[in-house]
Design a protein around this motif. Structure first.
Motif, short mmCIF file in Angstrom:
data_model
loop_
_atom_site.label_atom_id
_atom_site.label_comp_id
_atom_site.label_asym_id
_atom_site.label_seq_id
_atom_site.Cartn_x
_atom_site.Cartn_y
_atom_site.Cartn_z
N ALA A 1 -9.62 0.18 -6.54
CA ALA A 1 -9.45 -0.89 -7.53
C ALA A 1 -8.21 -1.75 -7.29
CB ALA A 1 -9.40 -0.28 -8.94
N MET A 2 -7.43 -1.42 -6.29
CA MET A 2 -6.21 -2.16 -6.01
C MET A 2 -6.45 -3.27 -5.00
SD MET A 2 -3.39 0.92 -5.77
CE MET A 2 -2.10 -0.25 -5.36
N ARG A 3 -5.62 -4.29 -5.06
CA ARG A 3 -5.69 -5.37 -4.07
C ARG A 3 -4.81 -4.97 -2.89
NH1 ARG A 3 -6.78 -8.52 -0.50
NH2 ARG A 3 -6.52 -10.78 -0.58
N ILE A 4 -5.44 -4.53 -1.82
CA ILE A 4 -4.73 -4.13 -0.60
C ILE A 4 -4.93 -5.24 0.43
CG2 ILE A 4 -4.51 -2.41 1.23
CD1 ILE A 4 -3.70 -1.40 -1.59
N HIS A 5 -3.85 -5.80 0.90
CA HIS A 5 -3.97 -6.95 1.80
C HIS A 5 -4.23 -6.55 3.25
CE1 HIS A 5 -1.85 -8.68 -1.68
NE2 HIS A 5 -2.46 -9.79 -1.34
N ARG A 6 -3.69 -5.41 3.65
CA ARG A 6 -3.90 -4.97 5.04
C ARG A 6 -3.52 -3.49 5.15
NH1 ARG A 6 -2.44 -9.01 7.64
NH2 ARG A 6 -1.99 -10.26 5.79
N ALA B 1 -8.83 12.19 2.69
CA ALA B 1 -8.79 10.75 2.95
C ALA B 1 -9.78 10.00 2.06
CB ALA B 1 -9.07 10.49 4.43
N GLN B 2 -10.93 10.58 1.82
CA GLN B 2 -11.93 9.95 0.95
C GLN B 2 -11.42 9.85 -0.48
OE1 GLN B 2 -15.18 12.58 1.90
NE2 GLN B 2 -16.05 11.17 3.43
N ALA B 3 -10.77 10.91 -0.97
CA ALA B 3 -10.20 10.88 -2.32
C ALA B 3 -9.09 9.83 -2.41
CB ALA B 3 -9.66 12.26 -2.69
N THR B 4 -8.29 9.72 -1.36
CA THR B 4 -7.22 8.72 -1.33
C THR B 4 -7.80 7.31 -1.31
OG1 THR B 4 -5.86 10.31 -0.11
CG2 THR B 4 -5.11 8.02 -0.12
N ALA B 5 -8.87 7.13 -0.56
CA ALA B 5 -9.54 5.83 -0.52
C ALA B 5 -10.07 5.43 -1.89
CB ALA B 5 -10.68 5.87 0.50
N ARG B 6 -10.63 6.37 -2.62
CA ARG B 6 -11.13 6.07 -3.97
C ARG B 6 -9.99 5.65 -4.89
NH1 ARG B 6 -14.50 10.49 -2.61
NH2 ARG B 6 -13.15 11.99 -3.69
N LEU C 1 -9.89 4.73 4.57
CA LEU C 1 -9.27 3.89 3.54
C LEU C 1 -9.82 2.47 3.57
CD1 LEU C 1 -5.50 4.95 3.83
CD2 LEU C 1 -7.18 5.75 2.17
N ALA C 2 -10.08 1.97 4.76
CA ALA C 2 -10.57 0.60 4.90
C ALA C 2 -11.96 0.42 4.30
CB ALA C 2 -10.57 0.21 6.38
N LYS C 3 -12.77 1.46 4.34
CA LYS C 3 -14.13 1.35 3.80
C LYS C 3 -14.13 1.07 2.31
CE LYS C 3 -16.36 4.30 7.26
NZ LYS C 3 -16.98 5.62 7.53
N GLU C 4 -13.13 1.60 1.59
CA GLU C 4 -13.06 1.39 0.14
C GLU C 4 -12.24 0.16 -0.23
OE1 GLU C 4 -14.68 2.82 -2.16
OE2 GLU C 4 -15.42 4.67 -1.26
N THR D 1 0.66 -6.32 -0.67
CA THR D 1 0.60 -4.86 -0.81
C THR D 1 -0.05 -4.31 0.44
OG1 THR D 1 0.46 -5.00 -3.21
CG2 THR D 1 -0.27 -2.94 -2.19
N ILE D 2 0.66 -3.46 1.16
CA ILE D 2 0.24 -3.00 2.48
C ILE D 2 0.21 -1.48 2.51
CG2 ILE D 2 0.78 -3.04 4.95
CD1 ILE D 2 2.29 -5.69 4.45
#
Length: 199
Positions: free
Chosen positions: A39-44, A30-35, A60-63, A134-135
């Motif tokens: 750099a992407m714009r994630i809206h929610r 999950a940490q690797a996925t969050a990284r 994921l939310a932390k990153e 982007t969700i």
């Protein structure tokens, strides 16, 4: 206007029955996925309420600095432990029957068709409410393929994997990313079960 969805399967879970948490390996995934999403714009972020997905979503939310909400429609087709006393062997037998007989309803849970329909409903509602966004959806492997079998032409799925429908339960690895866009209730598959972001 397209709404883009990144369907993330939760990280690897601890063995056991019921609503089990992420394992140490699952946390690392999950940490690797969050990284990857940093750099992407994630809206929610919208998560299944099951613990392994909720924990993945928090990481994921932390990153991404996106807020997390839950939607029960992102829950897996069936979860071992929902039926008291059910052995793992009996659960697997029921799961495999659901995969082959898409309208078969297990003793606890939904048929494959119904599970796919509720994920489609979730995505359609989000697309209508948040056009152009982007969700991230944190959910489960079985639900992702149940949804795809419902909404993507069989020929397109077979181009990904010749025996896609028969093998679907093995195709979505932990923390893999499937990308789907939605416009006016129509879905397009952009990428399937990518693990290129994982070490």
């Amino acid at each position: 206007m397209d709404t883009d969805f990144y369907l993330v399967r939760h990280g690897k879970k601890e063995p056991g029955t019921g609503d089990v948490p992420l394992s140490t390996e699952g946390i690392s995934q999950a940490q690797a996925t969050a990284r990857h999403f940093r750099a992407m714009r994630i809206h929610r972020i919208v998560s299944s309420p099951l613990l392994r997905s909720a924990q993945t979503a928090v990481i994921l939310a932390k990153e991404t600095v996106a807020q997390v909400s839950e939607d029960i429609r992102l829950r897996e087709r069936a979860n071992w432990g929902d039926l008291p006393g059910q052995t793992f062997e009996a659960f697997v037998e029921s799961w495999e029957r659901c995969t082959l007989e898409r309208d078969f309803s297990p003793p606890a849970g939904d048929s494959a068709r119904k599970a796919g329909e509720r994920l489609a409903s979730c995505l359609s509602d989000l697309a209508a409410e948040h056009p152009g966004e982007t969700i991230l959806l944190v959910t489960h492997g079985g639900l992702i393929t149940d949804f795809l079998v419902n909404v993507i032409p069989e020929a397109a799925l077979m181009a990904i994997r010749p025996n896609f429908i028969a093998e679907q339960s093995k195709l979505v690895s932990e923390c893999s990313i499937t990308i789907v866009s939605c416009r006016n209730g129509t879905f397009a598959l952009r990428d399937f079960a990518s693990v290129n972001h994982l070490p």
